[in-house]
Design a protein around this motif. Structure first.
Motif, short mmCIF file in Angstrom:
data_model
loop_
_atom_site.label_atom_id
_atom_site.label_comp_id
_atom_site.label_asym_id
_atom_site.label_seq_id
_atom_site.Cartn_x
_atom_site.Cartn_y
_atom_site.Cartn_z
N GLN A 1 -58.66 -46.60 -35.79
CA GLN A 1 -58.85 -46.85 -34.36
C GLN A 1 -57.51 -47.08 -33.68
OE1 GLN A 1 -61.67 -49.98 -33.43
NE2 GLN A 1 -62.66 -49.73 -35.42
N TRP A 2 -57.41 -46.59 -32.45
CA TRP A 2 -56.25 -46.92 -31.62
C TRP A 2 -56.78 -47.45 -30.31
CZ3 TRP A 2 -54.03 -46.19 -26.89
CH2 TRP A 2 -52.70 -46.61 -26.76
N GLY A 3 -56.32 -48.65 -29.94
CA GLY A 3 -56.72 -49.26 -28.67
C GLY A 3 -55.50 -49.56 -27.83
N GLY A 4 -55.62 -49.26 -26.56
CA GLY A 4 -54.51 -49.51 -25.66
C GLY A 4 -54.74 -48.81 -24.34
N ILE A 5 -53.66 -48.60 -23.63
CA ILE A 5 -53.72 -47.97 -22.32
C ILE A 5 -53.62 -46.45 -22.45
CG2 ILE A 5 -52.58 -47.78 -20.06
CD1 ILE A 5 -53.94 -50.46 -20.52
N TRP A 6 -54.43 -45.77 -21.69
CA TRP A 6 -54.44 -44.31 -21.65
C TRP A 6 -54.08 -43.86 -20.23
CZ3 TRP A 6 -56.10 -41.29 -25.92
CH2 TRP A 6 -56.54 -42.04 -27.01
N ILE A 7 -53.30 -42.79 -20.15
CA ILE A 7 -52.97 -42.18 -18.86
C ILE A 7 -53.19 -40.68 -18.99
CG2 ILE A 7 -51.17 -41.72 -17.14
CD1 ILE A 7 -49.92 -44.42 -17.89
#
Length: 157
Positions: A138-144
């Motif tokens: 899993q990767w969690g964070g901000i997406w643009i």
């Protein structure tokens, strides 16, 4: 048109066949599709649900000719509010819609088993979200604009 009329206008329950091959069966108010009804499109798509002044508005189910389906809220003939779209590819999106696009909180499940839960902006992952890969990582964070941006948390399966 076959059905009820009032003052020379379609009003009440009725059936209308259009020159383009579409057919609507349902309720009418002042010559416009209103309340509940079903539209059979010439393309073999079908919409069954609520109408307001001739447009899909409220809750409805749309079965597209390619095998995809959408069940949820509509406003002015566009997906708008909460709904679930199941693509013909077996992928799906469940969440908020705005003017026909995935927009707000939602979950996109890919046909290959991957999943993204988070924020969308005009059909793109944008804001905070977590992507779960096929192997369980899993990767969690901000997406643009559909891409991870900056630092985040990566968790290995």
């Amino acid at each position: 048109y076959e059905g009820e009329k009032e003052g020379g206008m379609r009003h009440g329950k009725g059936k209308c066949r259009y020159a383009n091959g579409n057919q609507y069966i349902g309720e009418w108010v002042n010559n416009k599709r209103n309340n509940r009804g079903t539209m059979y499109f010439a393309s073999s798509a079908v919409y069954d649900g609520e109408w307001l002044e001739g447009e899909r508005s409220g809750h409805g189910v749309m079965k597209y000719s390619d095998g995809s389906t959408y069940e949820g809220q509509w406003l002015r003939d566009l997906k708008h509010g909460y709904g679930c779209y199941r693509f013909a590819s077996k992928a799906s999106y469940t969440g908020q819609w705005f003017e026909g696009r995935m927009h707000g909180q939602g979950t996109y499940e890919f046909a290959d088993g991957q999943k993204f839960h988070g924020e969308f902006n005009r059909n793109l992952k944008s804001g905070y979200g977590t992507h779960v890969y096929r192997n369980g990582d899993q990767w969690g964070g901000i997406w643009i604009d559909d891409e991870p941006s900056g630092s985040g948390l990566y968790i290995f399966a």
